[in-house]
Write a protein that holds these residues in place. Structure first.
Motif, PDB file in Angstrom:
ATOM      1  N   ARG A 144      49.805 -40.059   8.444  1.00  0.00           N
ATOM      2  CA  ARG A 144      48.884 -38.920   8.289  1.00  0.00           C
ATOM      3  C   ARG A 144      48.400 -38.873   6.844  1.00  0.00           C
ATOM      4  NH1 ARG A 144      48.711 -35.151   5.394  1.00  0.00           N
ATOM      5  NH2 ARG A 144      50.790 -35.703   4.679  1.00  0.00           N
ATOM      6  N   ASP A 159      45.545 -36.821   3.970  1.00  0.00           N
ATOM      7  CA  ASP A 159      44.519 -35.825   3.687  1.00  0.00           C
ATOM      8  C   ASP A 159      43.219 -36.590   3.445  1.00  0.00           C
ATOM      9  OD1 ASP A 159      44.101 -32.816   2.866  1.00  0.00           O
ATOM     10  OD2 ASP A 159      42.932 -34.046   1.488  1.00  0.00           O
ATOM     11  N   ARG A 215      39.136 -36.959   2.564  1.00  0.00           N
ATOM     12  CA  ARG A 215      37.992 -36.332   1.869  1.00  0.00           C
ATOM     13  C   ARG A 215      36.709 -37.126   2.071  1.00  0.00           C
ATOM     14  NH1 ARG A 215      43.069 -36.984  -1.132  1.00  0.00           N
ATOM     15  NH2 ARG A 215      43.907 -34.895  -1.253  1.00  0.00           N
ATOM     16  N   LYS A 233      37.509 -36.489  -5.721  1.00  0.00           N
ATOM     17  CA  LYS A 233      36.770 -35.764  -4.675  1.00  0.00           C
ATOM     18  C   LYS A 233      37.809 -34.964  -3.908  1.00  0.00           C
ATOM     19  CE  LYS A 233      33.118 -36.386  -1.249  1.00  0.00           C
ATOM     20  NZ  LYS A 233      33.547 -35.418  -0.267  1.00  0.00           N
ATOM     21  N   LEU A 234      37.620 -33.682  -3.815  1.00  0.00           N
ATOM     22  CA  LEU A 234      38.684 -32.834  -3.283  1.00  0.00           C
ATOM     23  C   LEU A 234      38.262 -32.085  -2.022  1.00  0.00           C
ATOM     24  CD1 LEU A 234      40.073 -31.520  -6.688  1.00  0.00           C
ATOM     25  CD2 LEU A 234      41.018 -33.323  -5.229  1.00  0.00           C
ATOM     26  N   GLU A 235      37.226 -32.569  -1.369  1.00  0.00           N
ATOM     27  CA  GLU A 235      36.776 -31.920  -0.136  1.00  0.00           C
ATOM     28  C   GLU A 235      35.832 -32.839   0.633  1.00  0.00           C
ATOM     29  OE1 GLU A 235      33.327 -31.061   0.268  1.00  0.00           O
ATOM     30  OE2 GLU A 235      33.001 -32.161  -1.609  1.00  0.00           O
ATOM     31  N   TRP A 251      47.433 -31.227  12.357  1.00  0.00           N
ATOM     32  CA  TRP A 251      47.184 -32.391  11.488  1.00  0.00           C
ATOM     33  C   TRP A 251      47.793 -33.658  12.105  1.00  0.00           C
ATOM     34  CZ3 TRP A 251      47.728 -31.008   5.595  1.00  0.00           C
ATOM     35  CH2 TRP A 251      46.992 -31.891   4.825  1.00  0.00           C
ATOM     36  N   VAL A 272      41.195 -27.978   2.444  1.00  0.00           N
ATOM     37  CA  VAL A 272      40.542 -27.517   1.218  1.00  0.00           C
ATOM     38  C   VAL A 272      41.032 -26.103   0.914  1.00  0.00           C
ATOM     39  CG1 VAL A 272      38.345 -27.130   0.034  1.00  0.00           C
ATOM     40  CG2 VAL A 272      38.506 -28.860   1.836  1.00  0.00           C
ATOM     41  N   SER A 273      41.481 -25.919  -0.330  1.00  0.00           N
ATOM     42  CA  SER A 273      42.013 -24.599  -0.707  1.00  0.00           C
ATOM     43  C   SER A 273      41.397 -24.073  -1.999  1.00  0.00           C
ATOM     44  CB  SER A 273      43.537 -24.685  -0.831  1.00  0.00           C
ATOM     45  OG  SER A 273      43.904 -25.845  -1.522  1.00  0.00           O
ATOM     46  N   ILE A 274      40.362 -24.790  -2.472  1.00  0.00           N
ATOM     47  CA  ILE A 274      39.771 -24.403  -3.757  1.00  0.00           C
ATOM     48  C   ILE A 274      38.525 -23.542  -3.495  1.00  0.00           C
ATOM     49  CG2 ILE A 274      38.860 -25.303  -5.951  1.00  0.00           C
ATOM     50  CD1 ILE A 274      40.389 -27.986  -5.106  1.00  0.00           C
ATOM     51  N   PRO A 306      49.030 -41.477  -0.250  1.00  0.00           N
ATOM     52  CA  PRO A 306      48.175 -40.348  -0.617  1.00  0.00           C
ATOM     53  C   PRO A 306      47.104 -40.760  -1.629  1.00  0.00           C
ATOM     54  CG  PRO A 306      50.455 -39.649  -0.550  1.00  0.00           C
ATOM     55  CD  PRO A 306      50.458 -41.145  -0.327  1.00  0.00           C
ATOM     56  N   LEU A 331      45.705 -39.112  -3.883  1.00  0.00           N
ATOM     57  CA  LEU A 331      45.993 -38.660  -5.255  1.00  0.00           C
ATOM     58  C   LEU A 331      46.938 -39.628  -5.960  1.00  0.00           C
ATOM     59  CD1 LEU A 331      46.327 -34.755  -5.122  1.00  0.00           C
ATOM     60  CD2 LEU A 331      44.307 -36.171  -5.549  1.00  0.00           C
TER      61      LEU A 331
HETATM   62  C1  FMN Z   1      48.550 -26.293   1.111  1.00  0.00           C
HETATM   63  C2  FMN Z   1      47.713 -27.505   0.838  1.00  0.00           C
HETATM   64  C3  FMN Z   1      46.502 -27.346   0.179  1.00  0.00           C
HETATM   65  C4  FMN Z   1      45.715 -28.459  -0.139  1.00  0.00           C
HETATM   66  N1  FMN Z   1      44.498 -28.294  -0.751  1.00  0.00           N
HETATM   67  C5  FMN Z   1      43.738 -29.381  -1.027  1.00  0.00           C
HETATM   68  C6  FMN Z   1      42.461 -29.248  -1.630  1.00  0.00           C
HETATM   69  O1  FMN Z   1      41.968 -28.151  -1.911  1.00  0.00           O
HETATM   70  N2  FMN Z   1      41.758 -30.365  -1.890  1.00  0.00           N
HETATM   71  C7  FMN Z   1      42.257 -31.610  -1.614  1.00  0.00           C
HETATM   72  O2  FMN Z   1      41.587 -32.602  -1.889  1.00  0.00           O
HETATM   73  N3  FMN Z   1      43.461 -31.769  -1.016  1.00  0.00           N
HETATM   74  C8  FMN Z   1      44.206 -30.692  -0.708  1.00  0.00           C
HETATM   75  N4  FMN Z   1      45.406 -30.847  -0.095  1.00  0.00           N
HETATM   76  C9  FMN Z   1      45.869 -32.210   0.269  1.00  0.00           C
HETATM   77  C10 FMN Z   1      46.903 -32.744  -0.701  1.00  0.00           C
HETATM   78  O3  FMN Z   1      46.293 -33.121  -1.903  1.00  0.00           O
HETATM   79  C11 FMN Z   1      47.613 -33.926  -0.045  1.00  0.00           C
HETATM   80  O4  FMN Z   1      48.297 -33.456   1.072  1.00  0.00           O
HETATM   81  C12 FMN Z   1      48.576 -34.639  -0.976  1.00  0.00           C
HETATM   82  O5  FMN Z   1      47.886 -35.208  -2.045  1.00  0.00           O
HETATM   83  C13 FMN Z   1      49.369 -35.727  -0.252  1.00  0.00           C
HETATM   84  O6  FMN Z   1      48.487 -36.616   0.392  1.00  0.00           O
HETATM   85  P1  FMN Z   1      48.538 -36.878   1.951  1.00  0.00           P
HETATM   86  O7  FMN Z   1      48.331 -35.563   2.645  1.00  0.00           O
HETATM   87  O8  FMN Z   1      47.432 -37.839   2.238  1.00  0.00           O
HETATM   88  O9  FMN Z   1      49.881 -37.440   2.285  1.00  0.00           O
HETATM   89  C14 FMN Z   1      46.180 -29.751   0.234  1.00  0.00           C
HETATM   90  C15 FMN Z   1      47.383 -29.895   0.928  1.00  0.00           C
HETATM   91  C16 FMN Z   1      48.133 -28.788   1.236  1.00  0.00           C
HETATM   92  C17 FMN Z   1      49.426 -28.965   2.002  1.00  0.00           C
END
Ligand code: FMN
Length: 229
Positions: free
Chosen positions: A30, A32, A34, A107-109, A153, A166-168, A202, A204
């Motif tokens: 799994r 995250d 973008r 890139k965060l979204e 997820w 996305v939480s920003i 991940p 990041l």
């Molecule tokens: C509560 C929560 C909020 C998050 N908010 C963001 C976010 O605003 N932008 C983003 O790019 N990733 C966000 N993420 C994803 C995390 O960055 C990501 O889960 C983490 O880097 C680990 O990567 P993976 O999920 O691919 O294993 C969020 C994850 C969680 C659990």
């Protein structure tokens, strides 16, 4: 129908090897997402399965405090992106020097590229004023909602669908866009769409923001700080 007090237990042996492998495969692969979203719309029945998975999550006192607003409309998603952009500019200023540059490069979204947005909310009033299990920590309702998101997820991973959390944003911005009542908490904006590729690790970590911690450092035995052997 069974009388209420009659046990409703069913057999619960371990899964077969293949079934177990599939569960762990979903968990470890799994990601995250973008950038990797495909524009193809998600079929209704598949979205239904994801929401059913979410709705089978554990919740404190069986409170089920969640709601899901499904957002396909591009104008609405644009409004969410604007809210993100405003908050993200503020967020960058909270980091210093090189870290700020690095932050800006991430890139965060995927709000506009993912064909479906899901606004996941938590209603703290669901279940009345005293909820079993939540009597001494009101945050248990948000934790329950997070469990629902994780179920969704993982189910999405099994369906070949990527999810980006996305939480920003300022919560008030999203509340205004979707007419969400004051007392309801926004827990997540999820970007959802089919994906062909996912990062192995991940994103990041791949981009050098932060690495996975060694699990040995996080597991204690019997007492805080006592390393487990
Ligand atoms: C509560 C929560 C909020 C998050 N908010 C963001 C976010 O605003 N932008 C983003 O790019 N990733 C966000 N993420 C994803 C995390 O960055 C990501 O889960 C983490 O880097 C680990 O990567 P993976 O999920 O691919 O294993 C969020 C994850 C969680 C659990």
């Amino acid at each position: 129908m069974r009388p209420l007090n009659e046990a409703a237990l069913v057999a619960a042996s371990a899964f077969s090897e293949d079934e177990r492998a599939a569960v762990y495969h979903a968990i470890t692969t799994r990601r995250d997402v973008r950038n990797e979203f495909l524009p193809d719309p998600l079929p209704e029945d598949v979205v239904g399965r994801l929401l059913e998975a979410a709705h089978h999550a554990p919740s404190v006192g069986f409170m089920q405090p969640w709601n899901f607003i499904l957002v396909r409309d591009a104008e609405k998603r644009r409004a969410v992106w604007n809210a993100f952009d405003r908050a993200n500019r503020e967020a960058a200023l909270m980091f210093e020097g090189e870290r700020r540059d690095k932050y800006r490069s991430l890139k965060l979204e995927g709000i506009m590229t993912a064909p479906l947005g899901i606004c996941v909310t938590c209603d703290p009033t669901r279940g009345g004023s005293a909820v079993l299990g939540r009597t001494h920590n009101p945050r248990m309702d948000s934790y329950s909602t997070v469990c629902a998101i994780q179920n969704l997820w993982l189910a999405a991973r099994a369906e070949g669908i990527g999810i980006g959390w996305v939480s920003i944003y300022h919560e008030t911005d999203l509340k205004e866009i979707f007419g969400i009542p004051d007392h309801v908490e926004i827990v997540a904006w999820l970007c959802a769409g089919y994906v062909k590729e996912l990062y192995e690790e991940p994103e990041l970590a791949v981009k050098g923001w932060r690495q996975r911690l060694p699990i040995e450092e996080l597991v204690f035995a019997e007492q805080w700080g006592e390393r487990s052997r």
